[in-house]
Write an enzyme that holds these catalytic residues in place. Structure first.
Site, PDB file in Angstrom:
ATOM      1  N   GLU A 178       0.824  -1.206   0.000  1.00 16.82           N
ATOM      2  CA  GLU A 178       0.000   0.000   0.000  1.00 16.82           C
ATOM      3  C   GLU A 178       0.867   1.268   0.000  1.00 16.82           C
ATOM      4  OE1 GLU A 178      -2.710  -0.608   3.267  1.00 16.82           O
ATOM      5  OE2 GLU A 178      -3.853  -2.108   2.180  1.00 16.82           O
ATOM      6  N   GLU A 253      -6.667  -7.832  -0.912  1.00 17.10           N
ATOM      7  CA  GLU A 253      -7.167  -7.920   0.460  1.00 17.10           C
ATOM      8  C   GLU A 253      -8.674  -7.707   0.451  1.00 17.10           C
ATOM      9  OE1 GLU A 253      -3.314  -6.598   3.184  1.00 17.10           O
ATOM     10  OE2 GLU A 253      -5.111  -5.351   3.201  1.00 17.10           O
TER      11      GLU A 253
END
Length: 599
Positions: A178, A253
């Site tokens: 991320e 995710e």
């Protein structure tokens, strides 16, 4: 009904549960396993959060749920707890974990960071990096990248021959995590990729970012697979395809639950929403990774923290409302998801059987009848003109005590700039109160006394390091200065209290010794005829840490919501067991009882 919509692609993915893979490649926007289109159906499990003797049980349950892949982070700070001291044994044995996954017929996704977030302290980065005053992380800082290169080389040595290109089960490796939510140093990402390649990693790489163009622009590299955290509809996938139209995109995710901080209500995600989202992913043949299938536990000092309006430390449990709970038991959510996946199997095919349940026990009430004051067990102090963060004293976890003589002002407003994270304040051996960073506090009033106060003591607890966002440089202890009525207090004695195994084993306990000054260790024993998993109910205690047979179970805190600490059977033994509690506020022991659930 679902059996009617099962496609050849989905069938081939589910049949993989019993098929040995040989090649894994990407072609355009597709994943190819042995040359055929393949849908990754993955579940996340951080192997370092789960006692290694339970890995086989958990992986068996992941397979039995209907998944064909397991994903895992690797926490750098666990495998290199001190500079140059590497530990790939026990709970850090990634080779063993991957080999068990392979035995189960599971493919493996590895996310080694170096930064991973994952609600783990400092996002997996080693806290000893913070001993360097001008350190910058997650960028091309020389000090940081020198350490990163060593980490990559050591980890690559553990997994190189476990890549699918070498006959193993690891099919992809994630670059950073991320990053588009943090920075935009593309040279940093390119260097990470190059370092992995130089270390012999030749499987496909991917990045994981939020589903926005800005995050993708800052956090991806051309040609790399795009993971989205999360992606559960066509709009989110289209954002990635428009940004990079000729690479695979997958949901890296999908959140089965959520994180809980101290003082909050338990975070939950309902089963209907999860089934709706997974139906969409399955029906649209989108690859995905469920984060998490089994959360595990933030044993010891490993729980992380966030920074919202104020500091938000994570609880010890990483149950996460996941399909497999902290104790390793399949939940209603697990069986609902399993039934969904079962509906996509061809007629006549069945999912793997669940393994037998692990034993669970209760423990009768435990009485703790021995005590030891932290102030009677202090090491030799270090002298400092002004207090400094614990990392500058080469300490990375636990507690730290700052002590000074009061000269000039003896009462009034005491301010700590900046306290990380929770402190007991004492004047002339008497406890006067606490300061809590999570409440936005940084000061306390020192009361006037008949005689001018002489000695100030500040006992600081380091809670979780921030693991996400712009405030990762989160040193612990007193990170700047202490003032009393605006006057900077000088000349301190500083006591390092990492509360490691050697410190705990050398504590001097006494029977029935009354101690009035908070900051006390309590010790007791209990006997077991049989072993099993359990929870210790700490609801009668205030705030502190628990050790059982030398194993640090993590933090408890009466503000909740967690009041029970997971105690796996692997930490217990038949016969006599020893429990030690360090409580910041109790001066009299409470009792502990073993119970069978987190809530």
């Amino acid at each position: 009904m679902l059996k009617k919509i099962a496609s050849p692609l989905i069938i081939s993915c589910l049949l993989f549960l019993t098929v040995s893979a040989q090649t894994f490649k990407i072609k355009g926007t597709q994943f190819l396993l042995n040359g055929k289109p393949f849908q990754i159906m993955s579940g996340e499990m951080s192997f370092q959060r789960i006692p290694y003797r339970y890995w086989k049980d958990r992986l068996h349950k992941i397979k039995a749920m209907g998944l064909n892949t397991v994903a895992t982070y690797v926490f750098w700070n666990a495998v290199e707890p001190e500079p140059g001291k590497w530990n790939f044994n026990g709970n850090n044995n990634i080779r063993k974990f991957v080999e068990i996954a392979e035995d189960m017929g599971l493919l493996v996704l590895v996310s080694p960071g170096p930064y991973v977030s994952a609600e783990w302290s400092f996002g997996g980065l080693p806290p000893w990096l913070l001993s360097t005053p001008d350190i910058k992380v997650r960028c091309m800082n020389n000090t940081f990248m020198t350490a990163v290169k060593k980490y990559i080389n050591h980890l690559a040595d553990q997994i190189r021959d476990l890549q699918i290109t070498e006959g193993g089960p690891i099919i992809m490796l994630q670059i950073e995590n991320e990053y588009g939510s943090y920075g935009n140093d593309k040279s940093y990402l390119r260097n990470l990729k190059a370092l992995w390649q130089q270390a012999g990693i030749n499987i496909p790489f991917y990045t994981a970012n939020g589903a926005s163009r800005a995050m993708l622009e800052a956090g991806t590299l051309p040609g790399l697979i795009i993971g989205l955290d999360p992606a559960i509809n066509e709009k989110q996938f289209d954002i990635a395809y428009k940004f990079e139209p000729n690479v695979p995109v997958f949901c890296s995710e999908y959140y089965s639950g959520g994180l809980t901080h101290w003082g909050e209500k338990w975070t939950t995600v309902g089963i209907p929403k999860i089934l709706k989202d997974l139906h969409w992913l399955m029906n649209n043949k989108k690859s995905f990774n469920i984060y998490v299938v089994d959360g595990g536990t933030n044993f010891g000092w490993t729980a992380g923290a966030n920074m919202g309006k104020t500091y938000e430390p994570a609880i010890t449990s990483y149950d996460y409302d996941a399909p497999i709970n902290e104790m390793g038991q399949p939940t209603q959510k697990y069986f609902a998801i399993r039934k969904l996946f079962e509906g996509y199997l061809p007629i006549g095919k069945n999912l793997a059987q669940l393994p037998p349940s692990l034993p669970v026990i209760t423990i009768p009430v435990i009485k703790l009848n021995e005590t030891a004051s932290i102030f009677d067990n202090l090491p030799k102090p270090v002298s400092s003109v002004q207090p400094e963060p614990m990392e500058f004293y080469n300490q990375y976890h636990g507690f730290i005590l700052y002590e000074t003589k009061l000269i000039g002002p003896h009462s009034g407003n005491l301010q700590i700039t900046y306290l990380h994270d929770y402190a007991n304040i004492y004047i002339d051996e008497k406890y006067i109160g606490n300061i809590d960073r999570s409440k936005g506090q940084d000061s306390i009033e020192l009361p006037k006394t008949k005689k001018p106060a002489k000695e100030l003591e500040i006992l600081v607890e380091a809670m979780g390091r921030i693991n996400y966002g712009q405030y990762l440089i989160d040193r612990k202890g007193i990170t700047d200065r202490v003032t009393l009525n605006g006057i900077t207090l000088m000349n301190w004695n500083v006591y390092n209290l990492p509360m490691n195994s050697s410190f705990i084993s050398n504590l001097k306990f006494h029977n029935k010794m009354k101690i009035n000054k908070p900051g006390i260790f309590f010790k007791g024993t209990f006997n077991l005829k049989k072993l099993g998993d359990t929870y210790l109910d700490m609801s009668k205690w205030d705030k502190g840490i628990v050790w059982v047979n030398g194993h640090n179970l993590g933090r408890y805190w009466n503000i909740g919501p967690q009041q029970r600490l997971f105690l796996p059977a692997t930490f217990l033994k038949k016969g006599k067991n020893k429990v030690i509690v360090f409580d910041l506020h109790k001066t009299k022991a409470a009792t502990i009882e073993g119970v069978v659930s987190l809530k």
